[in-house]
Each structure stands twice: as structure tokens, then as C-alpha cells.
Design a protein around this motif. Structure first.
Motif, mmCIF file in Angstrom:
data_model
loop_
_atom_site.group_PDB
_atom_site.id
_atom_site.type_symbol
_atom_site.label_atom_id
_atom_site.label_comp_id
_atom_site.label_asym_id
_atom_site.label_seq_id
_atom_site.Cartn_x
_atom_site.Cartn_y
_atom_site.Cartn_z
ATOM 1 N N PRO A 1 9.973 9.139 -0.009
ATOM 2 C CA PRO A 1 8.805 8.256 -0.037
ATOM 3 C C PRO A 1 7.797 8.637 1.044
ATOM 4 O O PRO A 1 8.161 8.963 2.177
ATOM 5 N N SER A 2 6.543 8.597 0.665
ATOM 6 C CA SER A 2 5.466 8.961 1.581
ATOM 7 C C SER A 2 5.160 7.811 2.542
ATOM 8 O O SER A 2 5.065 6.649 2.131
ATOM 9 N N VAL A 3 5.027 8.141 3.819
ATOM 10 C CA VAL A 3 4.664 7.157 4.837
ATOM 11 C C VAL A 3 3.437 7.670 5.580
ATOM 12 O O VAL A 3 3.394 8.815 6.029
ATOM 13 N N ALA B 1 -1.956 12.472 0.670
ATOM 14 C CA ALA B 1 -0.784 11.592 0.526
ATOM 15 C C ALA B 1 -1.162 10.342 -0.258
ATOM 16 O O ALA B 1 -0.386 9.863 -1.100
ATOM 17 N N MET B 2 -2.347 9.805 -0.010
ATOM 18 C CA MET B 2 -2.790 8.609 -0.730
ATOM 19 C C MET B 2 -2.969 8.899 -2.217
ATOM 20 O O MET B 2 -2.571 8.110 -3.074
ATOM 21 N N GLN C 1 2.505 3.733 -4.231
ATOM 22 C CA GLN C 1 3.928 3.888 -3.861
ATOM 23 C C GLN C 1 4.157 4.155 -2.380
ATOM 24 O O GLN C 1 5.282 4.066 -1.913
ATOM 25 N N TYR C 2 3.117 4.536 -1.659
ATOM 26 C CA TYR C 2 3.341 4.915 -0.259
ATOM 27 C C TYR C 2 3.347 3.687 0.653
ATOM 28 O O TYR C 2 2.815 2.621 0.323
ATOM 29 N N LEU C 3 3.980 3.887 1.804
ATOM 30 C CA LEU C 3 4.103 2.833 2.805
ATOM 31 C C LEU C 3 3.130 3.151 3.944
ATOM 32 O O LEU C 3 3.010 4.306 4.351
ATOM 33 N N VAL C 4 2.444 2.138 4.434
ATOM 34 C CA VAL C 4 1.570 2.332 5.600
ATOM 35 C C VAL C 4 2.209 1.645 6.797
ATOM 36 O O VAL C 4 2.647 0.484 6.712
ATOM 37 N N THR D 1 -6.897 2.953 3.568
ATOM 38 C CA THR D 1 -5.533 3.469 3.422
ATOM 39 C C THR D 1 -4.598 2.438 2.785
ATOM 40 O O THR D 1 -3.704 2.797 2.025
ATOM 41 N N VAL D 2 -4.795 1.169 3.082
ATOM 42 C CA VAL D 2 -3.870 0.173 2.514
ATOM 43 C C VAL D 2 -4.199 -0.173 1.066
ATOM 44 O O VAL D 2 -3.383 -0.784 0.381
ATOM 45 N N GLU D 3 -5.373 0.223 0.599
ATOM 46 C CA GLU D 3 -5.799 -0.234 -0.738
ATOM 47 C C GLU D 3 -4.755 0.059 -1.816
ATOM 48 O O GLU D 3 -4.463 -0.785 -2.658
ATOM 49 N N HIS D 4 -4.152 1.250 -1.776
ATOM 50 C CA HIS D 4 -3.171 1.589 -2.808
ATOM 51 C C HIS D 4 -1.763 1.728 -2.230
ATOM 52 O O HIS D 4 -0.910 2.389 -2.816
ATOM 53 N N ALA D 5 -1.536 1.113 -1.073
ATOM 54 C CA ALA D 5 -0.184 1.131 -0.483
ATOM 55 C C ALA D 5 0.682 0.076 -1.144
ATOM 56 O O ALA D 5 0.177 -0.899 -1.713
ATOM 57 N N VAL D 6 1.987 0.270 -1.053
ATOM 58 C CA VAL D 6 2.903 -0.714 -1.623
ATOM 59 C C VAL D 6 3.164 -1.843 -0.622
ATOM 60 O O VAL D 6 3.369 -3.000 -1.016
#
Ligand code: SF4
Ligand code: SF4
Ligand code: F3S
Length: 268
Positions: free
Chosen positions: A7-9, A63-64, A70-73, A103-108
Motif C-alpha cells: 500500500p502506498s503511503v 503515487a496519488m 487507496q493510498y494512506l496520508v 493530497t487527501v482528496e483521493h486518500a482512503v
């Protein structure tokens, strides 16, 4: 065998002192190396990444795009609010606020590491010259897990990340957004000096007889009764010791208004 994609962080550092990242590098179960080599793909982190300049910013954008939804910020540090001067803190010419929201717009989900990110911390202390805000004050439409402490215990940081990655869901949180597994009990509840508190035996100075006997530090300003964190059980430096065990009162570093609550060395 093709290895499953980790998973991408994306780790964003804003108004912070790097103490939270320093703490992370001391984690031992899992270690930082285990975390970034086996469990996650740490695609952006100012202090730990090899890339710099344009290449670093491109890594964040890539990464975004590749891990949309799916990525975690992870954030450490507070953010100068949109109503203050965005020039107080910028990265690659962009304000912390713009980078966070983009960055958080498409974060999980978002993990706010450290009291600065979780509650505003030192940058938000009076008179708060940058108009600093916490992550939760700005991010309303995503799950935000708060992992406060100045800094947080290393294994609490990695433990919260590992929990999220293993179970794919948020841990149970308290009213301040802190995982109950680590912040469910007060320092006072698990303190080795508690029997002295219950007997009314208090150190009155750092070098008096009571201090030498390991008596309770309440009258030296210990905030253990109102502070929720795992220091008394998980300890620091691979379980070696923790502030109260080493003779220093708990300052309440994992609570909101840590700096402004006052009375570091006085009972309140
Ligand atoms: Fe530094 Fe404490 Fe803020 Fe972490 S929470 S960035 S250690 S001031
Ligand atoms: Fe409570 Fe602090 Fe005394 Fe420990 S030293 S018993 S946490 S008041
Ligand atoms: Fe912070 Fe108190 Fe632990 S000051 S490090 S919560 S003992």
C-alpha cells in the motif's frame, strides 16, 4: 512469484520539528525498516526519501495518480490555516494548506502523527502567529486517526499504521480521535508510582528524600491523572523506561492544549 503491491503511503511534514520522524526511526516492533521494506511503499517523506526537488514532488503526484482512492496520508506538523498567510510554510512553492487538501482528496484515510498534527501542538500555542490548525480542523470528509504525543511513542506510530494495513479499517477511537488500544487508559492508571499517590506520599523536590524513594510526582506538576497515553506500559527506547519512571513528571504531551494548559512543574 510476483510480489503483491504494498500500500502506498504519502507522508507530509508541515509545521513540525522532525521529532515525530526521529521517534519513528526508533520503532522496534515493527521497525521502520520492516515497515517500509515489507508492509508499505513510502512514496513521499521529506526526511527519509532519496529524491529531492522536482523528483520528490513528482513522486507524490505519481503515487496519488497510481493509487487513487487507496493510498494512506500521514501528516506530522500543523498547518497555517487558509485565513492566515499561506507563505508561513510552503513546500515547492505551494502552501501547506494546498498540499494537504490536494493530497487527501483521493486518500482512503489520514493519520495525524504527533500533537502538532493532531491538536495544533506547539505552533498553535498562544499567540499562534501562523494561525496553525490541526489536520482534523481542516479535513472533514475523510477518516482522520489522531496519534498524539510530542513525539508519539515509536511503536504506537508503527502499531497504528500496521493495524490499519492488516485489518483495513480504523481502530476504535476515543472522543479525540485517538486509538483506544494505545490511549484508552491514563498515565496515572498504570503508573508504577501510583501506590505512593494512594498513600499520600509525594516528592516535594527533584532531589528530596521522597524523589529518591520513588514517591509520586504529582506535586512536581505531574499531569498523569489527566493524560491518556501508553508510556507507562509500552515505555520508550525499546521498553527501557519512560518519563515518570526516570524521575520527571508527565507533562501531558498527548492531550489537546498541551502547551497552553500551563503548569508544567506545578500541580493544576
Ligand atoms: Fe515536534 Fe512534538 Fe510537533 Fe512532533 S508533536 S513535530 S515532536 S513539536
Ligand atoms: Fe499519577 Fe503522576 Fe503520581 Fe504517577 S507520578 S501516580 S502518574 S500523579
Ligand atoms: Fe508525554 Fe507524559 Fe508520556 S509527557 S511522553 S504522555 S509520560
Amino acid at each position: 512469484l510476483e510480489q503483491a503491491r504494498r500500500p502506498s503511503v504519502i507522508w507530509l511534514s508541515f509545521q513540525e520539528c522532525t521529532g515525530c520522524t526521529e521517534s519513528l526511526t526508533r520503532a522496534h516492533a515493527p521497525t521502520l525498516e520492516d515497515l517500509i521494506l515489507d508492509f508499505i511503499s513510502l512514496d513521499y517523506h521529506h526526511t527519509l526519501q532519496a529524491a529531492s526537488g522536482d523528483a520528490a514532488e513528482e513522486a507524490r503526484i505519481q503515487a496519488m495518480e497510481e493509487n487513487k482512492g487507496q493510498y494512506l496520508v500521514i501528516v506530522d506538523g500543523s498547518i497555517p490555516g487558509p485565513k492566515s498567510n499561506p507563505g508561513f510554510s510552503t513546500i515547492a512553492g505551494h502552501s501547506n494548506y494546498d498540499i494537504l487538501m490536494e493530497t487527501v482528496e483521493h486518500a482512503v484515510a489520514v493519520i495525524a502523527v504527533g500533537t502538532c498534527a493532531a491538536f495544533g501542538g506547539l505552533p498553535q500555542a498562544r499567540p499562534n502567529p501562523t494561525g496553525a490548525l490541526s489536520v482534523r480542523e481542516l479535513v472533514r470528509d475523510k477518516p482522520v486517526i489522531n496519534v498524539p504525543g510530542c513525539p508519539p511513542i515509536p511503536m504506537v506510530i508503527t502499531g497504528v499504521i500496521a493495524h490499519y494495513l492488516v485489518f483495513g479499517q480504523l481502530p476504535e477511537l476515543d472522543g479525540y480521535g485517538r486509538p483506544l488500544a494505545f490511549y484508552g487508559q491514563s498515565i496515572h492508571d498504570r503508573c508504577s508510582r501510583r501506590p505512593f499517590y494512594d498513600k499520600g506520599l509525594f516528592a516535594e523536590g527533584f532531589d528530596d528524600e521522597g524523589a529518591k524513594q520513588g514517591w509520586c510526582l504529582y506535586r512536581l506538576g505531574c499531569k498523569g491523572p489527566t493524560t491518556y497515553n501508553a508510556c507507562a506500559t509500552m515505555k520508550w527506547n525499546d521498553g527501557t523506561s519512560w518519563p515518570v519512571e526516570s524521575g520527571h513528571p508527565c507533562l501531558g504531551c498527548s492531550e489537546p492544549r498541551f502547551w497552553d494548559a500551563g503548569g508544567f512543574y506545578e500541580p493544576v
